[in-house]
Enzyme design. Structure first.
Site, PDB file in Angstrom:
ATOM      1  N   HIS A  14      49.955 -16.076   6.444  1.00 22.78           N
ATOM      2  CA  HIS A  14      50.927 -17.196   6.421  1.00 22.78           C
ATOM      3  C   HIS A  14      50.513 -18.133   5.294  1.00 22.78           C
ATOM      4  O   HIS A  14      49.547 -18.878   5.417  1.00 22.78           O
ATOM      5  CB  HIS A  14      50.916 -17.943   7.758  1.00 22.78           C
ATOM      6  N   LYS A 100      61.289 -14.752   8.599  1.00 21.39           N
ATOM      7  CA  LYS A 100      60.737 -15.989   9.151  1.00 21.39           C
ATOM      8  C   LYS A 100      61.795 -16.791   9.880  1.00 21.39           C
ATOM      9  O   LYS A 100      62.868 -17.061   9.333  1.00 21.39           O
ATOM     10  CB  LYS A 100      60.158 -16.813   7.996  1.00 21.39           C
ATOM     11  N   HIS A 137      58.058 -19.995  13.648  1.00 17.18           N
ATOM     12  CA  HIS A 137      57.503 -21.353  13.718  1.00 17.18           C
ATOM     13  C   HIS A 137      57.805 -21.860  15.123  1.00 17.18           C
ATOM     14  O   HIS A 137      58.944 -22.190  15.436  1.00 17.18           O
ATOM     15  CB  HIS A 137      58.126 -22.262  12.651  1.00 17.18           C
TER      16      HIS A 137
HETATM   17  C1  NCD Z   1      54.647 -26.391   5.799  1.00 18.51           C
HETATM   18  C2  NCD Z   1      55.136 -26.713   4.401  1.00 18.51           C
HETATM   19  O1  NCD Z   1      54.707 -27.728   3.829  1.00 18.51           O
HETATM   20  O2  NCD Z   1      55.918 -25.937   3.847  1.00 18.51           O
HETATM   21  N1  NCD Z   1      53.981 -27.538   6.346  1.00 18.51           N
HETATM   22  C3  NCD Z   1      53.094 -27.543   7.349  1.00 18.51           C
HETATM   23  O3  NCD Z   1      52.692 -28.637   7.797  1.00 18.51           O
HETATM   24  N2  NCD Z   1      52.627 -26.435   7.861  1.00 18.51           N
HETATM   25  C4  NCD Z   1      55.788 -25.954   6.624  1.00 18.51           C
HETATM   26  C5  NCD Z   1      55.366 -25.209   7.847  1.00 18.51           C
HETATM   27  O4  NCD Z   1      54.955 -24.061   7.779  1.00 18.51           O
HETATM   28  O5  NCD Z   1      55.480 -25.776   8.938  1.00 18.51           O
HETATM   29 ZN    ZN Z   2      53.748 -22.775   7.143  1.00 20.74          ZN
END
Ligand code: NCD
Ligand code: ZN
Length: 346
Positions: A14, A100, A137
């Site tokens: 990821h 996703k 998610h």
């Molecule tokens: C991710 C992003 O900045 O694209 N941010 C995060 O806090 N993980 C988006 C995500 O995967 O939730």
């Molecule tokens: Zn992410």
């Protein structure tokens, strides 16, 4: 005496690489240690069709530092209008490795995500047929649900019903942050896997909020109570094949993080393997690091493991990592675990 540990090269299941100058700036930080990574499709606009994924892949390959041995594993961003045939063709050609699912509005650039799950039922059934995994998610976006409860509520309200409706679908519950997430995965069969980030193994919500707000620890899903962090460490270091590394390394330039309305995302590509070696050593589980970072992920995805190896070396003096990565679109702060790191991969 110097301690060393040689393992199969790890993969990141990821990863956010972004595009343009940010992509160019952060890609070297991943290819140094990782053989492959699942590339998140939440660009602006998102990567929703096979043709866009092919173009994005081309831009990643063009940005690659010379001599790098790294394969980007592309994904498509599921929307309510995703075409099942396009998804199947992108999978058949080897272009994409997963799709996703972002619940609409859950996180950075997720406005095109899914609100009505009936609309994606056909695509999910097709994915189950062809063996294409869905990366999820796992947070509800209902404004009445507290941000610290959104993962646990998602399991009951969305994930479990979705999996009952398409039982053969392979699902990755991404970046789990709670004991509830761990327990749900353990209660299911091997068609459900989960990624765990580096930072959620290290920080809890006190690290984020006590003694001043730390914008570089703000990410989604948000860090939870210490008991949840402990459950994640237990899961990651257990060797259980259903848990594997997905850093969710998500670069944002410093001004966009250090702001009255700061972006969510922790950037950990640079020092992830050092941080993980520290966490696994502390848990007396260095022998399980290879499973978590290098073996369990490929097994879940039905891919071979990397043929290359990396060696981690523990040195007496702390390893110096850059505080920030400089890119043409600004500095990106590297994850600070809050303790000195002694393991290095070079
Ligand atoms: C991710 C992003 O900045 O694209 N941010 C995060 O806090 N993980 C988006 C995500 O995967 O939730
Ligand atoms: Zn992410």
């Amino acid at each position: 005496m110097t301690q060393t540990l040689t393992i199969t090269s790890p993969d990141d299941w990821h990863l956010h690489l972004r595009d343009g100058a940010m992509l160019k700036g952060v890609l070297p930080e991943t290819v140094r240690d990782f053989g492959r990574a699942i590339i998140m499709p939440n660009l602006v606009p998102p990567v929703v069709a096979g043709a866009q994924a092919a173009e994005y892949r081309g831009r990643i390959l063009a940005a690659m530092p010379s001599g790098a041995d790294f394969t980007p594993l592309m994904t498509l961003y599921l929307t309510e209008t995703t075409d099942a045939d396009d998804v199947a063709a992108a999978h058949a050609s080897g272009l994409i490795t997963a799709v996703k699912l972002y619940p609409a509005g859950a996180t950075t650039n997720s406005d095109s995500g899914v609100a009505n799950f009936d609309k994606v039922q056909g695509v999910l059934e097709r994915m189950a047929e062809i063996g294409l995994p869905l990366c999820v998610h796992g947070e509800v976006t209902d404004p009445s649900v507290d941000i610290f409860d959104r993962e646990a509520v998602f399991i009951d309200r969305v994930l479990d019903p979705l999996r009952r409706r398409v039982p053969d679908l392979k699902v990755v519950m991404e970046h789990i942050t709670t004991a509830d997430g761990v327990a749900y995965v353990l209660s299911q069969d091997e068609r459900l896997g989960a990624t765990i980030t580096t930072h959620h193994l290290i920080i809890n919500r006190n690290d984020l909020l006590v003694g001043g707000i730390k914008p570089h620890y703000y990410c989604l899903p948000i860090a939870k109570r210490e008991e949840h962090r402990v459950a994640l460490v237990e899961a990651a270091t257990s060797g259980d094949a259903r848990f594997f590394l997905g850093t969710d390394s998500a670069p944002h330039s410093d001004p966009t993080k250090e702001s009255a309305c700061g972006c969510a995302g922790v950037f950990s590509s640079t020092n992830t393997m050092s941080c993980l070696a520290h966490v696994f050593e502390n848990a007396n589980a260095l022998d399980k690091l290879e499973r978590f970072a290098s073996l369990n992920g490929p097994a879940f995805y039905g891919l071979p493991t990397n043929s290359s190896k990396i060696t981690l070396i523990k040195q007496a003096d702390p390893v110096g990592f850059p505080e920030k990565i400089h890119t043409e679109v600004g500095d990106v702060t590297v994850f600070d675990p809050g303790f000195p790191l002694h393991w290095t991969t070079s």
